[in-house]
Design a protein around this motif. Structure first.
Motif, mmCIF file in Angstrom:
data_model
loop_
_atom_site.group_PDB
_atom_site.id
_atom_site.type_symbol
_atom_site.label_atom_id
_atom_site.label_comp_id
_atom_site.label_asym_id
_atom_site.label_seq_id
_atom_site.Cartn_x
_atom_site.Cartn_y
_atom_site.Cartn_z
ATOM 1 N N SER A 128 40.968 34.352 43.045
ATOM 2 C CA SER A 128 42.169 33.983 42.291
ATOM 3 C C SER A 128 42.032 34.602 40.904
ATOM 4 O O SER A 128 40.962 35.107 40.534
ATOM 5 N N ASP A 181 48.836 38.270 44.227
ATOM 6 C CA ASP A 181 48.187 38.304 42.907
ATOM 7 C C ASP A 181 47.290 39.529 42.737
ATOM 8 O O ASP A 181 46.362 39.538 41.936
ATOM 9 N N SER A 183 41.938 32.957 38.113
ATOM 10 C CA SER A 183 40.966 32.163 37.350
ATOM 11 C C SER A 183 39.533 32.530 37.733
ATOM 12 O O SER A 183 38.641 32.563 36.880
ATOM 13 N N ALA A 184 39.288 32.842 39.003
ATOM 14 C CA ALA A 184 37.954 33.281 39.432
ATOM 15 C C ALA A 184 37.608 34.626 38.798
ATOM 16 O O ALA A 184 36.473 34.845 38.362
ATOM 17 N N ILE A 189 40.580 31.513 49.109
ATOM 18 C CA ILE A 189 40.754 32.005 47.736
ATOM 19 C C ILE A 189 39.848 31.223 46.790
ATOM 20 O O ILE A 189 39.996 30.013 46.628
ATOM 21 N N LEU A 190 38.898 31.917 46.185
ATOM 22 C CA LEU A 190 37.987 31.290 45.225
ATOM 23 C C LEU A 190 38.706 31.007 43.914
ATOM 24 O O LEU A 190 39.416 31.869 43.384
ATOM 25 N N THR A 191 38.483 29.831 43.357
ATOM 26 C CA THR A 191 39.054 29.463 42.061
ATOM 27 C C THR A 191 38.024 29.679 40.959
ATOM 28 O O THR A 191 36.846 29.921 41.239
ATOM 29 N N GLY A 192 38.457 29.522 39.727
ATOM 30 C CA GLY A 192 37.536 29.610 38.600
ATOM 31 C C GLY A 192 36.460 28.542 38.676
ATOM 32 O O GLY A 192 35.285 28.798 38.370
ATOM 33 N N GLN A 193 36.834 27.314 39.092
ATOM 34 C CA GLN A 193 35.851 26.242 39.228
ATOM 35 C C GLN A 193 34.821 26.572 40.299
ATOM 36 O O GLN A 193 33.633 26.307 40.124
ATOM 37 N N ASP A 194 35.286 27.157 41.408
ATOM 38 C CA ASP A 194 34.352 27.589 42.451
ATOM 39 C C ASP A 194 33.336 28.566 41.879
ATOM 40 O O ASP A 194 32.133 28.474 42.144
#
Length: 196
Positions: free
Chosen positions: A112, A139, A114-115, A84-89
């Motif tokens: 995610s 989600d 956030s991503a 799961i990729l995050t916003g930071q990623d």
């Protein structure tokens, strides 16, 4: 020019849980004495490799026939990432990406929320995955909705075995289906041959 078919066969692709299975049958055949072969098939618009239009989760969003065709053709970046990729990623990744981003994760590449928020603010016009969905089951709605609100197309169910990370030209036009929330497509990655 090298062409890579990254589509799944509609009749053999894994079906999202709860969706109807596709079917195909011949209703006329030369073998049975007819002058020609004629078949019919039935499928969910989310079977195999397909495009989700914003209307899939947003009742005010564009339907598949309202989306700009230019969204489905142009430079793209393929990136291998599992999980799961995050916003930071995404913030780290996006400076190296074209306007179409394809996630290669052996069927387990997800966004995610956030991503999705970062992508929605980035100028990306299409995001794709080799998973059945761009989001995990817990989600699904929020991720799709975030992308839908920015008219970002979602390309799901890709077959990316043997595809290396890098830049390609994507061609993944949906079928012209009036008022539909999604459409199957034949997704092709094109790569310029190197050398002579």
């Amino acid at each position: 020019m090298l062409l890579y078919d990254v589509s799944r066969d509609i009749l053999t692709a894994k079906v999202y849980e709860g969706d109807p299975k596709p079917s195909h049958e011949y209703i006329k055949t030369t073998e049975s004495g007819d002058d020609y072969n004629l078949s019919q098939f039935s499928m969910c618009t989310h079977t195999g490799t397909h495009i989700d239009a914003p209307f899939h989760f947003d009742s005010d969003g564009k339907k598949i026939n309202d989306m700009r065709l230019s969204t489905f053709f142009g430079k793209c970046t393929v990136v291998t990432i599992k999980g799961i990729l995050t916003g930071q990623d995404m913030e780290r990744l996006l400076p190296y990406c074209k306007k179409r981003l394809i996630l290669h994760g052996d069927g387990e590449a997800y966004l995610s929320l956030s991503a999705a928020v970062v992508i929605a603010d980035s100028g990306i016009v299409l995001v794709g995955t080799d998973s059945l969905s761009i989001a995990t089951a817990f989600d699904e709605a929020r991720v799709h909705m975030e992308l839908a609100r920015r008219d970002i197309a979602v390309l799901e169910g890709l077959s990316l075995g043997g595809i290396k990370d890098g830049e390609y030209t994507l061609c993944a036009f949906p079928l012209k289906i009036s008022n539909a929330e999604a459409s199957p497509c034949r997704a092709i990655l094109m790569e310029q041959e190197k050398g002579f």
